[in-house]
Design an enzyme around this catalytic site. Structure first.
Site, PDB file in Angstrom:
ATOM      1  N   CYS A   1      -6.136  -9.632   3.995  1.00 13.39           N
ATOM      2  CA  CYS A   1      -6.930  -8.650   3.522  1.00 13.39           C
ATOM      3  C   CYS A   1      -8.459  -9.337   4.133  1.00 13.39           C
ATOM      4  O   CYS A   1      -9.106  -9.316   5.214  1.00 13.39           O
ATOM      5  CB  CYS A   1      -7.334  -7.787   2.517  1.00 13.39           C
ATOM      6  SG  CYS A   1      -6.062  -6.533   2.377  1.00 13.39           S
TER       7      CYS A   1
ATOM      8  N   THR B   1      -1.969  -4.341   9.644  1.00 15.87           N
ATOM      9  CA  THR B   1      -2.637  -4.601  10.698  1.00 15.87           C
ATOM     10  C   THR B   1      -3.261  -5.908  10.597  1.00 15.87           C
ATOM     11  O   THR B   1      -4.337  -6.300  10.193  1.00 15.87           O
ATOM     12  CB  THR B   1      -4.054  -3.677  10.447  1.00 15.87           C
ATOM     13  OG1 THR B   1      -4.348  -3.582   9.105  1.00 15.87           O
ATOM     14  CG2 THR B   1      -3.561  -2.256  11.054  1.00 15.87           C
TER      15      THR B   1
ATOM     16  N   VAL C   1       0.947  -1.020   0.227  1.00 15.52           N
ATOM     17  CA  VAL C   1       0.022  -0.158  -0.173  1.00 15.52           C
ATOM     18  C   VAL C   1       0.836   1.223   0.024  1.00 15.52           C
ATOM     19  O   VAL C   1       0.660   2.142  -0.688  1.00 15.52           O
ATOM     20  CB  VAL C   1      -1.041  -0.032   1.238  1.00 15.52           C
ATOM     21  CG1 VAL C   1      -1.799   1.446   1.554  1.00 15.52           C
ATOM     22  CG2 VAL C   1      -1.805  -1.042   0.945  1.00 15.52           C
TER      23      VAL C   1
HETATM   24  N1  NAD Z   1      -1.908  -5.240   0.266  1.00 13.26           N
HETATM   25  C1  NAD Z   1      -3.211  -4.913   0.062  1.00 13.26           C
HETATM   26  O1  NAD Z   1      -3.816  -5.559  -0.752  1.00 13.26           O
HETATM   27  C2  NAD Z   1      -3.853  -3.976   0.727  1.00 13.26           C
HETATM   28  C3  NAD Z   1      -5.342  -3.210   0.391  1.00 13.26           C
HETATM   29  C4  NAD Z   1      -5.783  -2.587   0.903  1.00 13.26           C
HETATM   30  C5  NAD Z   1      -5.385  -2.268   2.362  1.00 13.26           C
HETATM   31  N2  NAD Z   1      -4.280  -2.874   2.987  1.00 13.26           N
HETATM   32  C6  NAD Z   1      -4.322  -2.457   4.052  1.00 13.26           C
HETATM   33  O2  NAD Z   1      -2.979  -1.797   4.364  1.00 13.26           O
HETATM   34  C7  NAD Z   1      -2.462  -1.631   5.441  1.00 13.26           C
HETATM   35  C8  NAD Z   1      -0.782  -2.123   4.961  1.00 13.26           C
HETATM   36  O3  NAD Z   1      -0.872  -3.523   4.090  1.00 13.26           O
HETATM   37  P1  NAD Z   1       0.314  -3.764   3.304  1.00 13.26           P
HETATM   38  O4  NAD Z   1      -0.196  -4.871   2.405  1.00 13.26           O
HETATM   39  O5  NAD Z   1       0.941  -2.631   2.424  1.00 13.26           O
HETATM   40  O6  NAD Z   1       1.490  -4.287   4.304  1.00 13.26           O
HETATM   41  P2  NAD Z   1       3.056  -4.846   4.101  1.00 13.26           P
HETATM   42  O7  NAD Z   1       3.341  -5.652   4.924  1.00 13.26           O
HETATM   43  O8  NAD Z   1       3.198  -5.050   2.501  1.00 13.26           O
HETATM   44  O9  NAD Z   1       3.886  -3.439   4.297  1.00 13.26           O
HETATM   45  C9  NAD Z   1       3.935  -2.951   5.608  1.00 13.26           C
HETATM   46  C10 NAD Z   1       5.197  -2.312   5.752  1.00 13.26           C
HETATM   47  O10 NAD Z   1       5.270  -1.660   7.049  1.00 13.26           O
HETATM   48  C11 NAD Z   1       6.389  -1.858   7.592  1.00 13.26           C
HETATM   49  N3  NAD Z   1       6.385  -1.490   8.889  1.00 13.26           N
HETATM   50  C12 NAD Z   1       6.021  -2.289   9.995  1.00 13.26           C
HETATM   51  N4  NAD Z   1       5.812  -1.631  11.088  1.00 13.26           N
HETATM   52  C13 NAD Z   1       6.162  -0.226  10.722  1.00 13.26           C
HETATM   53  C14 NAD Z   1       6.637   0.658  11.533  1.00 13.26           C
HETATM   54  N5  NAD Z   1       6.437   0.786  12.905  1.00 13.26           N
HETATM   55  N6  NAD Z   1       7.013   1.849  11.135  1.00 13.26           N
HETATM   56  C15 NAD Z   1       7.564   1.864   9.653  1.00 13.26           C
HETATM   57  N7  NAD Z   1       7.271   0.726   8.902  1.00 13.26           N
HETATM   58  C16 NAD Z   1       6.668  -0.254   9.498  1.00 13.26           C
HETATM   59  C17 NAD Z   1       6.697  -2.946   7.186  1.00 13.26           C
HETATM   60  O11 NAD Z   1       8.247  -3.233   7.269  1.00 13.26           O
HETATM   61  C18 NAD Z   1       6.375  -3.113   5.805  1.00 13.26           C
HETATM   62  O12 NAD Z   1       7.381  -2.972   4.804  1.00 13.26           O
HETATM   63  C19 NAD Z   1      -2.760  -2.964   6.132  1.00 13.26           C
HETATM   64  O13 NAD Z   1      -3.541  -2.662   7.376  1.00 13.26           O
HETATM   65  C20 NAD Z   1      -3.686  -3.555   5.052  1.00 13.26           C
HETATM   66  O14 NAD Z   1      -4.975  -4.455   5.653  1.00 13.26           O
HETATM   67  C21 NAD Z   1      -3.693  -3.796   2.155  1.00 13.26           C
END
Ligand code: NAD
Length: 432
Positions: A267, A92, A24
């Protein structure tokens, strides 16, 4: 406020910081970096190093997207200076007991709090239950910043709809929901996102509404698939092909076409638990949402039972049998293996001492090994008692009936989880 914020960003007096460079955070950071100065912050050192080389380790973003952008990737908190907008996109997940694991969100809020400057807006994008941003994140921002909420800084929420692997529905061509704690914050955040979202924004009535909207988008999908999975189990007992039924029923104007499948990922299989957790806290135990989760979580057992039944029916000892699994990522054309339910299928088969060859051209083999102790085969072998076509990766869709036939022993069974090979009538075929 909105105009001033954009002006400061345009003049490069201020920057946007995106916290969490994942599926994201990275796309949104790069989109803003075409227009403004952006700091892309993440705690993962290896990830930051790869991003410095202009590469997305998840291979969702092309190398060209890293060119002609104003972005600084960093793991160093000291780089979070002169930031007027923070965007939070950290994971999350849920705990083993399926309650929200807010640790990354709280930790990111602490980081922001320590660096927060007067006048800033903190926009949360992570998926949470309604109320979480204000009840859980805001107090952390206040505590760690020594600033006064409302006077010195504001909060906003804008859920993400990005769909990894999907080249049609992109960040820019999908309407984005925005919300803010005041009408000024809402104006500012809407104006900001409108710069990068061509499809425009939807202004939600409140932060809670925006949080709720995101969570039900995924909970609804989870439930609809659960219904299809349940009818698929029932129709299996009746020797009816579920896809044929969906095609027939789908000719009615108000029938909704969803398809059975293994619901994994971070998700759809996770977000409903955020809603049910909060609901239970408030005194209502949800029934259909949790029932849907149960059906979807147990579907891997249904697939495994089908394989075991086939082996027993053919008098093949489990420890003498070999199964091919095509695809192990949580969905097609991505490398993401988080909460992949194909993993459950593989592990359950291995539990019966069945040799399982996993073939997946997308998966990161080291990560798979590290996360689940599962290895893959570099090439598809032969002599399989069954093939489980688990993920609809593009490569697999072009496999011919002849090819699959030659991979299997006489009377080998094809389990077509995604109905990729529906017309392969010459095989011992089974679909969900
Ligand atoms: N991937 C999807 O398709 C998608 C779609 C819609 C919403 N979301 C939501 O978006 C959010 C992020 O999802 P994602 O898929 O991008 O996750 P991800 O795991 O791909 O990326 C999250 C990043 O955050 C970093 N991180 C963790 N803790 C941290 C901190 N304290 N400070 C800085 N960086 C930190 C991790 O190292 C990682 O690189 C979640 O809540 C998810 O539910 C994801």
């Amino acid at each position: 406020m909105g105009g001033m914020l954009l002006q400061q960003l345009k003049n490069e007096e201020k920057k946007i910081a995106v916290i969490g460079m994942g599926y994201v955070g990275l796309p949104i950071a790069l989109a803003f970096a075409k227009h403004f100065h952006v700091v892309g912050f993440d705690i993962d050192k290896a990830l930051i190093e790869t991003l410095h080389q202009g590469k997305d380790p998840r291979e969702e973003i092309q190398d060209e997207e890293f060119q002609n952008v104003k972005i600084q990737f960093t793991k160093n908190e000291d780089d979070l200076k002169d930031i007027s907008v923070y965007i939070v996109a950290v994971p999350t997940p849920v705990t083993k007991l399926k309650s929200p694991d807010l640790r990354p969100l709280i930790s990111a809020s602490k980081t922001i709090g320590r660096n927060l400057e007067k006048g800033a807006i903190v926009v949360y994008e992570s998926t949470v239950y309604p109320g979480c941003t204000q009840e859980e994140c805001l107090p952390v921002l206040e505590e760690h910043s020594n600033l006064r909420y409302g006077d010195d800084f504001h909060i906003a929420y804008s859920p993400e709809r990005i769909n990894p692997g999907d080249k049609v529905h992109t960040l820019s061509n999908t309407i984005k929901i925005v919300s803010g704690d005041t009408s000024d914050t809402l104006d500012a955040v809407a104006g900001l996102y409108e710069v990068v979202i061509e499809a425009g924004v939807h202004r939600a009535a409140s932060i809670k509404v925006a949080e709720a909207a995101k969570i039900i988008e995924n909970a609804q999908r989870d439930l609809n698939i659960a219904f299809m999975n349940e009818i698929s189990i029932i129709f299996d007992l009746m020797n009816i092909n579920t896809l044929d039924v969906i095609e027939a029923a789908g000719t009615k104007w108000n029938f909704l076409k969803f398809y059975p499948g293994l619901v994994g990922g971070h998700c759809i299989g996770v977000d409903p638990y955020y809603l049910t957790y909060k609901s239970e806290q408030l005194g209502y135990k949800p029934e259909i949402i949790l029932a849907g989760r149960k059906v979807n979580d147990n579907l891997s057992k249904h697939v495994v039972n089908k394989v075991l039944g086939h082996l027993e029916g053919n008098n093949v000892a489990f420890d003498q049998s070999k199964i091919l699994v095509l695809g192990i990522t949580f969905k097609e054309n991505v490398s993401d293996i988080r909460n992949s339910k194909v993993v459950d299928v593989v592990q359950e088969l291995q539990h019966y001492n069945i040799q399982v060859d996993v073939y997946d051209p997308y998966v990161d083999v080291n990560e798979l090994e590290k996360s689940y102790h599962i290895s893959t085969v570099p090439e598809i072998g032969g002599g399989y008692q069954a093939i489980i076509a688990a993920v609809k990766h593009e490569e697999f869709t072009t496999f011919s009936e002849e090819k699959l036939k030659t991979l299997m022993v006489e009377n080998g069974m094809l389990l077509d989880i995604k109905s990729m090979y529906k017309n392969f009538k010459g095989l011992n075929y089974w679909a969900l």
